[in-house]
Scaffold this motif. Structure first.
Motif, mmCIF file in Angstrom:
data_model
loop_
_atom_site.group_PDB
_atom_site.id
_atom_site.type_symbol
_atom_site.label_atom_id
_atom_site.label_comp_id
_atom_site.label_asym_id
_atom_site.label_seq_id
_atom_site.Cartn_x
_atom_site.Cartn_y
_atom_site.Cartn_z
ATOM 1 N N ALA A 1 -4.218 -1.919 -3.118
ATOM 2 C CA ALA A 1 -2.931 -2.631 -3.063
ATOM 3 C C ALA A 1 -3.155 -4.107 -2.725
ATOM 4 O O ALA A 1 -4.226 -4.489 -2.261
ATOM 5 N N LYS B 1 0.227 4.523 -6.293
ATOM 6 C CA LYS B 1 -0.691 4.081 -7.369
ATOM 7 C C LYS B 1 -1.642 5.179 -7.814
ATOM 8 O O LYS B 1 -1.783 5.451 -8.999
ATOM 9 N N ASP C 1 2.831 16.528 -3.583
ATOM 10 C CA ASP C 1 1.918 16.918 -2.501
ATOM 11 C C ASP C 1 1.309 18.293 -2.767
ATOM 12 O O ASP C 1 0.162 18.559 -2.431
ATOM 13 N N LEU D 1 -1.555 17.767 -4.988
ATOM 14 C CA LEU D 1 -2.690 17.207 -4.236
ATOM 15 C C LEU D 1 -3.452 18.344 -3.542
ATOM 16 O O LEU D 1 -4.683 18.389 -3.558
ATOM 17 N N GLY E 1 0.839 -1.205 0.000
ATOM 18 C CA GLY E 1 0.000 0.000 0.000
ATOM 19 C C GLY E 1 0.871 1.250 0.000
ATOM 20 O O GLY E 1 2.047 1.204 0.394
ATOM 21 N N GLY E 2 0.313 2.348 -0.450
ATOM 22 C CA GLY E 2 0.988 3.646 -0.360
ATOM 23 C C GLY E 2 2.195 3.824 -1.259
ATOM 24 O O GLY E 2 3.023 4.708 -1.025
ATOM 25 N N GLU F 1 11.199 11.251 -5.873
ATOM 26 C CA GLU F 1 10.508 11.889 -4.740
ATOM 27 C C GLU F 1 10.465 13.384 -5.063
ATOM 28 O O GLU F 1 11.496 13.968 -5.405
ATOM 29 N N ASP F 2 9.297 13.984 -5.005
ATOM 30 C CA ASP F 2 9.173 15.368 -5.461
ATOM 31 C C ASP F 2 8.062 16.056 -4.675
ATOM 32 O O ASP F 2 6.920 15.585 -4.656
HETATM 33 N N1 LIG Z 1 6.884 10.917 -6.379
HETATM 34 C C1 LIG Z 1 6.407 11.288 -5.195
HETATM 35 N N2 LIG Z 1 7.025 12.219 -4.449
HETATM 36 C C2 LIG Z 1 6.550 12.603 -3.242
HETATM 37 N N3 LIG Z 1 5.428 12.105 -2.696
HETATM 38 C C3 LIG Z 1 4.760 11.165 -3.387
HETATM 39 C C4 LIG Z 1 5.189 10.701 -4.663
HETATM 40 N N4 LIG Z 1 4.292 9.772 -5.127
HETATM 41 C C5 LIG Z 1 3.357 9.653 -4.168
HETATM 42 N N5 LIG Z 1 3.618 10.486 -3.117
HETATM 43 C C6 LIG Z 1 2.838 10.657 -1.888
HETATM 44 O O1 LIG Z 1 2.751 9.382 -1.269
HETATM 45 C C7 LIG Z 1 1.497 9.200 -0.637
HETATM 46 C C8 LIG Z 1 0.851 7.928 -1.172
HETATM 47 O O2 LIG Z 1 0.602 8.082 -2.557
HETATM 48 P P1 LIG Z 1 -0.673 7.443 -3.247
HETATM 49 O O3 LIG Z 1 -1.920 7.809 -2.527
HETATM 50 O O4 LIG Z 1 -0.595 7.764 -4.686
HETATM 51 O O5 LIG Z 1 -0.350 5.899 -2.996
HETATM 52 P P2 LIG Z 1 -1.289 4.636 -3.225
HETATM 53 O O6 LIG Z 1 -0.393 3.529 -3.667
HETATM 54 O O7 LIG Z 1 -2.422 4.980 -4.110
HETATM 55 O O8 LIG Z 1 -1.832 4.353 -1.749
HETATM 56 P P3 LIG Z 1 -2.976 3.309 -1.331
HETATM 57 O O9 LIG Z 1 -2.339 1.930 -1.369
HETATM 58 O O10 LIG Z 1 -3.330 3.739 0.058
HETATM 59 O O11 LIG Z 1 -4.089 3.446 -2.305
HETATM 60 C C9 LIG Z 1 0.686 10.457 -0.949
HETATM 61 O O12 LIG Z 1 0.773 11.346 0.141
HETATM 62 C C10 LIG Z 1 1.377 11.042 -2.168
HETATM 63 O O13 LIG Z 1 1.203 12.448 -2.255
#
Ligand SMILES: Nc1ncnc2c1ncn2[C@@H]1O[C@H](COP(=O)(O)OP(=O)(O)OP(=O)(O)O)[C@@H](O)[C@H]1O
Ligand SMILES: [Mg+2]
Length: 253
Positions: A120, A16, A203, A206, A12-13, A198-199
């Motif tokens: 996930a 995606k 956020d 978002l 997860g996280g 990582e960027d």
């Molecule tokens: N490239 C990146 N740089 C910085 N932060 C990021 C990056 N990609 C994702 N994030 C941050 O990571 C966190 C998780 O991202 P995201 O919600 O897209 O993941 P997810 O895989 O969909 O999570 P879940 O499994 O809960 O659905 C969010 O706070 C998002 O803003």
């Protein structure tokens, strides 16, 4: 031919939803017809990314057969089309799995690219998205735990006879402690579609309720997602010249 992609991951996280939103928005910027569908029925997020957290009609209504599919499609100011899911607590029903597959097929009549933002792991929610897709995109972070779990997702997808289009590596900090791209590719045995660093622009996007490719088109993450979308379309950017790279470094490209 229209295609349905499931954006999925082992852990997860991993990024995606961010990836679904930005590949979708980038394809749209290439003037392609796209619909992003939130199939994360229990913890949906797509609406939050586009500033539409609560909508009167959502995927949940489509799965219940209480509305026509077209009524659940919303168009964001950027032009990206989304089908959000209801924020109120929803349990996945057995019949939802078949209905989503039918919905995905119907969407192919309306749009060229249907992007399913998935849950996930290997549970029923993730399985439902994989079953409804033609191709799978796996989102992983460059660490052993995330990549190992991605391998399980890839195995499951392959066992179901699905094509794994590739892997998106996200949140790369370019640190020595991270797994190398070569090692990830060797372990997963599927192509790497792209590496998203990582960027902080992610956020920020978002907060602005829009895709990073629109809020900060010149950020590293936005460029990575645009390259991934180009790759999906078979429009890969040629190796950039040194002059281009210098311009990019000083922020002129
Ligand atoms: N490239 C990146 N740089 C910085 N932060 C990021 C990056 N990609 C994702 N994030 C941050 O990571 C966190 C998780 O991202 P995201 O919600 O897209 O993941 P997810 O895989 O969909 O999570 P879940 O499994 O809960 O659905 C969010 O706070 C998002 O803003
Ligand atoms: Mg998500």
């Amino acid at each position: 031919m229209a295609k349905v992609y499931a954006i999925t991951s082992g852990k997860g996280g991993t990024g995606k939803t961010t990836t679904a939103v930005n590949i979708g928005a980038a394809l749209n910027k290439f003037k392609e017809d796209v619909v992003i569908v939130d199939t994360n029925v229990m913890t949906p997020n797509i609406g939050l990314h586009f500033g539409a957290p609560a909508v009167p009609i959502s995927l949940s209504h489509v799965l219940d057969n209480s509305v026509k599919l077209e009524e659940a499609i919303y168009e964001h100011d950027s032009g990206t089309k989304i089908i959000p899911c209801s924020l109120s607590y929803n349990k996945l029903k057995e019949e939802d799995k078949k209905t989503l597959k039918k919905v995905a097929e119907e969407l192919k009549e309306i749009s060229e690219h249907i992007i399913l933002d998935s849950a996930a792991g290997l549970g029923e929610e993730a399985e439902m998205a994989i079953d409804s897709a033609d191709e799978i995109v796996v989102v992983t972070n460059p660490n052993t735990l995330s990549v190992t779990d991605s391998l399980k997702t890839i195995k499951m997808a392959k066992e179901k006879g699905k094509e794994v289009r590739g892997v998106v590596i996200t949140r790369s900090k370019n640190k020595k402690s991270e797994m190398s791209i070569d090692d990830i590719e060797d372990m997963l045995e599927v192509p790497i579609l792209g590496i998203v660093p990582e960027d902080e622009a992610i956020d920020e996007a978002l907060n602005k309720k829009n895709a990073v490719i629109h809020t900060r088109a010149k950020s590293k993450a936005a460029k990575a997602y645009q390259d991934i979308a180009a790759k999906i379309l078979g429009k890969e950017r040629k190796e950039r010249s040194l002059f281009y790279k210098v311009l990019e470094r000083v922020g002129l490209r």
